[in-house]
Design an enzyme around this catalytic site. Sequence first.
Site, PDB file in Angstrom:
ATOM      1  N   TYR A  57       0.827  -1.204   0.000  1.00  0.00           N
ATOM      2  CA  TYR A  57       0.000   0.000   0.000  1.00  0.00           C
ATOM      3  C   TYR A  57       0.867   1.262   0.000  1.00  0.00           C
ATOM      4  O   TYR A  57       1.601   1.528   0.938  1.00  0.00           O
ATOM      5  CB  TYR A  57      -0.922   0.028   1.209  1.00  0.00           C
ATOM      6  CG  TYR A  57      -1.851  -1.155   1.335  1.00  0.00           C
ATOM      7  CD1 TYR A  57      -2.230  -1.911   0.221  1.00  0.00           C
ATOM      8  CD2 TYR A  57      -2.371  -1.519   2.569  1.00  0.00           C
ATOM      9  CE1 TYR A  57      -3.082  -2.999   0.348  1.00  0.00           C
ATOM     10  CE2 TYR A  57      -3.238  -2.601   2.698  1.00  0.00           C
ATOM     11  CZ  TYR A  57      -3.583  -3.340   1.584  1.00  0.00           C
ATOM     12  OH  TYR A  57      -4.431  -4.411   1.724  1.00  0.00           O
ATOM     13  N   HIS A 124       0.038 -11.957   1.203  1.00  0.00           N
ATOM     14  CA  HIS A 124      -0.972 -11.123   0.552  1.00  0.00           C
ATOM     15  C   HIS A 124      -1.677 -11.864  -0.588  1.00  0.00           C
ATOM     16  O   HIS A 124      -2.903 -11.752  -0.747  1.00  0.00           O
ATOM     17  CB  HIS A 124      -0.309  -9.853   0.027  1.00  0.00           C
ATOM     18  CG  HIS A 124      -1.236  -8.694  -0.088  1.00  0.00           C
ATOM     19  ND1 HIS A 124      -0.812  -7.385  -0.020  1.00  0.00           N
ATOM     20  CD2 HIS A 124      -2.572  -8.618  -0.269  1.00  0.00           C
ATOM     21  CE1 HIS A 124      -1.847  -6.566  -0.143  1.00  0.00           C
ATOM     22  NE2 HIS A 124      -2.914  -7.292  -0.311  1.00  0.00           N
ATOM     23  N   SER A 203     -13.075  -4.969   2.395  1.00  0.00           N
ATOM     24  CA  SER A 203     -14.115  -4.367   1.557  1.00  0.00           C
ATOM     25  C   SER A 203     -15.507  -4.872   1.915  1.00  0.00           C
ATOM     26  O   SER A 203     -16.297  -5.242   1.033  1.00  0.00           O
ATOM     27  CB  SER A 203     -13.835  -4.614   0.065  1.00  0.00           C
ATOM     28  OG  SER A 203     -12.642  -3.992  -0.338  1.00  0.00           O
ATOM     29  N   PRO A 204     -15.859  -4.903   3.210  1.00  0.00           N
ATOM     30  CA  PRO A 204     -17.184  -5.399   3.594  1.00  0.00           C
ATOM     31  C   PRO A 204     -18.316  -4.468   3.169  1.00  0.00           C
ATOM     32  O   PRO A 204     -19.483  -4.857   3.235  1.00  0.00           O
ATOM     33  CB  PRO A 204     -17.087  -5.481   5.127  1.00  0.00           C
ATOM     34  CG  PRO A 204     -16.097  -4.422   5.493  1.00  0.00           C
ATOM     35  CD  PRO A 204     -15.077  -4.458   4.386  1.00  0.00           C
ATOM     36  N   LEU A 205     -17.957  -3.268   2.704  1.00  0.00           N
ATOM     37  CA  LEU A 205     -18.954  -2.328   2.191  1.00  0.00           C
ATOM     38  C   LEU A 205     -18.872  -2.200   0.668  1.00  0.00           C
ATOM     39  O   LEU A 205     -19.314  -1.205   0.087  1.00  0.00           O
ATOM     40  CB  LEU A 205     -18.764  -0.952   2.848  1.00  0.00           C
ATOM     41  CG  LEU A 205     -19.173  -0.911   4.328  1.00  0.00           C
ATOM     42  CD1 LEU A 205     -18.716   0.389   4.977  1.00  0.00           C
ATOM     43  CD2 LEU A 205     -20.676  -1.081   4.473  1.00  0.00           C
ATOM     44  N   GLY A 206     -18.298  -3.225   0.039  1.00  0.00           N
ATOM     45  CA  GLY A 206     -18.228  -3.204  -1.425  1.00  0.00           C
ATOM     46  C   GLY A 206     -17.486  -2.000  -1.958  1.00  0.00           C
ATOM     47  O   GLY A 206     -17.909  -1.366  -2.927  1.00  0.00           O
ATOM     48  N   ARG A 207     -16.336  -1.692  -1.316  1.00  0.00           N
ATOM     49  CA  ARG A 207     -15.511  -0.526  -1.690  1.00  0.00           C
ATOM     50  C   ARG A 207     -16.335   0.767  -1.653  1.00  0.00           C
ATOM     51  O   ARG A 207     -16.169   1.655  -2.479  1.00  0.00           O
ATOM     52  CB  ARG A 207     -14.852  -0.743  -3.055  1.00  0.00           C
ATOM     53  CG  ARG A 207     -14.015  -2.023  -3.077  1.00  0.00           C
ATOM     54  CD  ARG A 207     -13.296  -2.243  -4.369  1.00  0.00           C
ATOM     55  NE  ARG A 207     -12.720  -3.572  -4.390  1.00  0.00           N
ATOM     56  CZ  ARG A 207     -11.542  -3.920  -3.841  1.00  0.00           C
ATOM     57  NH1 ARG A 207     -10.816  -3.000  -3.250  1.00  0.00           N
ATOM     58  NH2 ARG A 207     -11.103  -5.163  -3.893  1.00  0.00           N
ATOM     59  N   GLY A 208     -17.217   0.826  -0.659  1.00  0.00           N
ATOM     60  CA  GLY A 208     -18.031   2.016  -0.444  1.00  0.00           C
ATOM     61  C   GLY A 208     -19.344   2.020  -1.196  1.00  0.00           C
ATOM     62  O   GLY A 208     -20.243   2.812  -0.878  1.00  0.00           O
ATOM     63  N   PHE A 209     -19.499   1.120  -2.176  1.00  0.00           N
ATOM     64  CA  PHE A 209     -20.699   1.135  -3.003  1.00  0.00           C
ATOM     65  C   PHE A 209     -21.965   0.884  -2.185  1.00  0.00           C
ATOM     66  O   PHE A 209     -23.007   1.513  -2.415  1.00  0.00           O
ATOM     67  CB  PHE A 209     -20.578   0.084  -4.114  1.00  0.00           C
ATOM     68  CG  PHE A 209     -21.775   0.038  -5.022  1.00  0.00           C
ATOM     69  CD1 PHE A 209     -21.921   0.975  -6.033  1.00  0.00           C
ATOM     70  CD2 PHE A 209     -22.755  -0.923  -4.856  1.00  0.00           C
ATOM     71  CE1 PHE A 209     -23.038   0.951  -6.863  1.00  0.00           C
ATOM     72  CE2 PHE A 209     -23.867  -0.954  -5.681  1.00  0.00           C
ATOM     73  CZ  PHE A 209     -24.012  -0.017  -6.689  1.00  0.00           C
TER      74      PHE A 209
END
Length: 328
Positions: A57, A124, A203-209
């Site tokens: 990162y 990773h 990404s439990p929020l779908g990358r914010g989507f």
Amino acid sequence: MSELPTRHLGALTVAAQGLGCMGMSHGYGASDDAQSIATLHRALDLGVTLLDTSDFYGAGHNEELLGRALAGRRERAVLATKFGFANRLGEPTAIRGDAAYVRQACDASLRRLGVDHIDLYYQHRVDPDVPIEETVGAMAELVQAGKVRHLGLSEAGAETIRRAHAVHPIAALQSEWSLWTRDLEHEIAPVCRELGIGLVPFSPLGRGFLTGRYTSTDGLPESDVRRTQPRFADGNLEKNLAIVEKLDELAAAKGVTAGQLALAWVQHRGDDVVPIPGTRRQKYLEENLTAATLELTPEELSAIDAAAPADQIAGTRYDEKNLTFVNR
């Protein structure tokens, strides 16, 4: 805000929700170090323990950032980092899992983080050209040397997990898991549970989507990774917005946001599940943490499931090339 309960990742105890730090250095456009450090400090103050980074990162910047943020606070954090991408941003992808590289990568991460040990050290991505036994054997030597406390894998397949765990106990598997990414549920999660391995959804929020904040990619920075992901592509994004519309309705009935509802759904996948939603802003950190203690009834969980049928998600989560690196 309610006190965060704890959960177990193998023999490691952490708060029920962690913090993904990638976006503070990588993937979502420009960020502000001072803002990120303030968010990290707030997370620790609110009881978050698991902080997740990687040597990839920001080409090492994210580890250095965490090192600065944890000065004088190291004992409050369960520090997780990852190795495996042996390239820098913009270069062709090269994944390495050979023993020499494992040792080299760990020493470099320790220097950037400014610590004497890593609490949870992940591979990773799995190197298809190196037996997992060699990779995990080298990681186990790091445990014996006191440089690492617990081992993890990221985006590994079921058979790889079994073989790795036979060499040294694996504490956690980090993989994408959300209402619109559920492929690990059929085989991978059951194997982890059989072996006592915790699950760390990124990404439990779908990358914010799934928060409903993104109805187009037009406002995203040119360097934002979502511009390259099929689910955000024209045509697919519009179809996927139907999920958010249904979540919004369910969330309004519950008195929470769509994002909190989607994240609470992940939190309810099991007591061995510790999601790591990412954010660089205190506002969203606090909003996310509310989901860690949000109770959902069986009926509510069924309604949320029905809002996002797996066979109606438009587009794959990665492009064709990056899909070859997961679940192997």
